[in-house]
Design a protein around this motif. Structure first.
Motif, mmCIF file in Angstrom:
data_model
loop_
_atom_site.group_PDB
_atom_site.id
_atom_site.type_symbol
_atom_site.label_atom_id
_atom_site.label_comp_id
_atom_site.label_asym_id
_atom_site.label_seq_id
_atom_site.Cartn_x
_atom_site.Cartn_y
_atom_site.Cartn_z
ATOM 1 N N GLU A 265 58.193 -37.684 -120.406
ATOM 2 C CA GLU A 265 58.705 -36.362 -120.803
ATOM 3 C C GLU A 265 60.143 -36.457 -121.312
ATOM 4 O OE1 GLU A 265 58.132 -33.128 -118.062
ATOM 5 O OE2 GLU A 265 59.485 -31.823 -119.193
ATOM 6 N N LEU A 266 60.957 -37.177 -120.534
ATOM 7 C CA LEU A 266 62.362 -37.330 -120.919
ATOM 8 C C LEU A 266 62.469 -38.008 -122.289
ATOM 9 C CD1 LEU A 266 65.293 -37.051 -120.060
ATOM 10 C CD2 LEU A 266 65.057 -39.092 -118.646
ATOM 11 N N SER A 267 61.691 -39.086 -122.479
ATOM 12 C CA SER A 267 61.753 -39.836 -123.739
ATOM 13 C C SER A 267 61.293 -38.966 -124.908
ATOM 14 C CB SER A 267 60.846 -41.069 -123.679
ATOM 15 O OG SER A 267 61.201 -41.849 -122.585
ATOM 16 N N TRP A 268 60.215 -38.209 -124.717
ATOM 17 C CA TRP A 268 59.657 -37.427 -125.828
ATOM 18 C C TRP A 268 60.552 -36.242 -126.167
ATOM 19 C CZ3 TRP A 268 53.574 -37.130 -125.594
ATOM 20 C CH2 TRP A 268 53.079 -38.438 -125.627
ATOM 21 N N PHE A 300 52.980 -39.266 -129.179
ATOM 22 C CA PHE A 300 54.242 -38.580 -129.469
ATOM 23 C C PHE A 300 54.144 -37.734 -130.746
ATOM 24 C CE2 PHE A 300 58.256 -38.415 -131.824
ATOM 25 C CZ PHE A 300 58.919 -37.517 -130.986
ATOM 26 N N ALA A 301 53.410 -38.242 -131.761
ATOM 27 C CA ALA A 301 53.347 -37.507 -133.045
ATOM 28 C C ALA A 301 52.733 -36.111 -132.814
ATOM 29 C CB ALA A 301 52.540 -38.306 -134.061
ATOM 30 N N ALA A 328 65.386 -42.567 -128.902
ATOM 31 C CA ALA A 328 65.432 -41.853 -127.622
ATOM 32 C C ALA A 328 65.830 -42.781 -126.472
ATOM 33 C CB ALA A 328 64.070 -41.224 -127.318
ATOM 34 N N ASP A 329 65.503 -44.087 -126.592
ATOM 35 C CA ASP A 329 65.772 -45.019 -125.481
ATOM 36 C C ASP A 329 67.244 -45.032 -125.087
ATOM 37 O OD1 ASP A 329 63.205 -45.741 -125.098
ATOM 38 O OD2 ASP A 329 63.309 -47.594 -126.284
ATOM 39 N N VAL A 335 71.592 -40.030 -120.573
ATOM 40 C CA VAL A 335 71.229 -38.864 -119.748
ATOM 41 C C VAL A 335 71.188 -39.272 -118.277
ATOM 42 C CG1 VAL A 335 69.308 -37.311 -119.161
ATOM 43 C CG2 VAL A 335 69.986 -37.593 -121.548
ATOM 44 N N LYS A 336 70.585 -40.427 -117.984
ATOM 45 C CA LYS A 336 70.451 -40.850 -116.583
ATOM 46 C C LYS A 336 71.807 -41.169 -115.960
ATOM 47 C CE LYS A 336 65.633 -42.131 -116.563
ATOM 48 N NZ LYS A 336 64.606 -43.104 -116.198
#
Ligand SMILES: C[S@@+](CC[C@H](N)C(=O)[O-])C[C@H]1O[C@@H](n2cnc3c(N)ncnc32)[C@H](O)[C@@H]1O
Length: 390
Positions: A265-268, A300-301, A328-329, A335-336
């Motif tokens: 979720e976080l990555s997307w 993801f798309a 996003a990585d 974010v973390k």
């Protein structure tokens, strides 16, 4: 003599001074907001960040040399209130999950049997029913969901209990009339505005005893929290909904599956943000609403197409998932790192909100106790305010 005014004053001072630590929107940050923390935060890899964030004691020890006052403020712990001596389940409690049953039993252990009961936002009225069975004078449960009221009335009828439902909106003006002086008013897990009204109505009516376990502090009228107490208004932290949500962001150690879903979720969300910034040419973070987790089981798309529709953006023809997920990585790690700092204020912000409620009740002439009513394994929302008037 107030028990809570001085700790509230001290905590307000600390939270004002440290607002630069907890008031950020991590998704909107492009760099670490605290350059002085870079030497300790940047070397942590993702596994180390996750492990530290999930272990509050280890995280506080990590920050002790860096944020000594914040860590020291955690020494103010709330006492354990009464707990049930048994969790045996009567036949009618069939269907109430074990942890919910334990919460109800523990909450009930803190209620005296002297006055008629008003149960606020009662659901099916499990708590009220237990108290009626224990011989409380009479129980009225307020709930706006007609189906839950009907089910609650039905069981009360079968068990021949003095337990009745009022099917009404707790936010309506009429609901205030349910509060009386010679009464004990209860609210188990009433959300933000619902429990703020509960406190105001009860104080205005001079209700003899109150018991409240608050939850969902962010579900309030308006964009900012308006403190209940005079002391709180003098030291207002101007909490917006984002900050009010922070106490609810407890790590639920829900196993590998939950952890993996959280990671996706976080990555997307971040990958979509990269995509939308390119589509709009606007370098501003665009938050997405919460969504059913099943959206994360596709690719993801598809998710990005859904998100574009949500935000009324033109859906691009080809979406290069690999490209956006790679961008996003790096942001996910940032974010973390920011969350690792912000999460060290979860307890302190919740404590501030609880103390504001406690001080308000003291200002209204109540004697107040504040503590935990049930084990952490039963629910993270386990604080209980008890108030009585002589
Ligand atoms: C989190 S549940 C708690 C239920 C119960 N006290 C318990 O702990 O099991 C909140 C309850 O408040 C009710 N509720 C939400 N908004 C309401 C409103 N405006 N008026 C009355 N009840 C409301 C919901 O239908 C729900 O049953």
């Amino acid at each position: 003599m107030s028990d809570f005014a001085e700790p509230f004053r001290q905590l307000s001072t600390l939270l004002h001074r440290t607002r630069g630590d907890w008031q950020h929107t991590p998704f909107a940050c492009r760099e670490l907001p605290w350059p002085e923390l870079a030497p300790v935060l940047m070397p942590l890899d993702e596994a180390q960040l996750d492990a530290l964030d999930e272990d509050d004691a280890a995280a506080l020890a990590f920050f002790a040399p860096l944020r000594p006052d914040t860590v020291a403020a955690h020494h103010y712990r709330l006492p354990e209130l009464k707990r049930s001596t048994d969790y045996a389940t009567p036949r009618w409690s069939n269907g109430i999950p074990g942890r919910k049953w334990a919460q109800i039993k523990d909450f009930a252990a803190n209620i005296s049997a002297e006055h008629p009961i008003l149960e606020w936002c009662a659901g099916k009225g499990h708590l009220g029913r237990l108290l009626a069975q224990q011989g409380m004078p009479s129980v009225t449960s307020l709930e706006w969901n007609a189906d839950l009221c009907r089910q609650g009335e039905q069981v009360a009828g079968q068990l021949k209990l003095d337990h009745h439902f009022v099917c009404a909106d707790a936010l309506s003006a009429d609901a205030a009339r349910l509060f009386r002086p010679g009464q004990e008013a209860l609210a188990l897990h009433a959300c933000g505005e619902l429990h703020l009204r509960f406190l105001r109505h009860a104080a205005a009516a001079g209700t003899h005893r109150l018991a409240l376990s608050p939850c969902c502090y962010h579900l309030i009228d308006g964009d900012h929290y308006r403190p209940l107490s005079t002391a709180g208004r003098q030291r207002d932290l101007h909490l917006d909904r984002q900050s009010l949500r922070l106490p609810l962001q407890q790590q639920v150690t829900g196993g590998e599956r939950v952890r993996r879903l959280r990671h996706v979720e976080l990555s997307w969300r971040l990958a979509f943000d990269e995509l939308q910034q390119q589509l709009t040419g606007n370098a501003r973070y665009l938050p997405l609403p919460s969504f059913p987790k099943q959206l994360l089981s596709g690719d993801f798309a598809d998710f990005a197409r859904w998100a574009c529709e949500q935000k009324s953006l033109p859906v691009p023809d080809g979406i290069d998932s690999e490209h956006w997920l790679k961008l996003a990585d790096a942001r996910r790690l940032l974010v973390k790192r920011i969350e690792l700092v912000r999460h060290r204020y979860r307890y302190l912000l919740e404590l501030w909100l609880l103390l504001d409620r406690a001080v308000y009740l003291e200002e209204q002439g109540y004697h107040v106790s504040l503590g935990t009513f049930t084990a952490e394994s039963n629910t993270p929302r386990r604080y209980l305010l008890l108030a009585s008037r002589s």
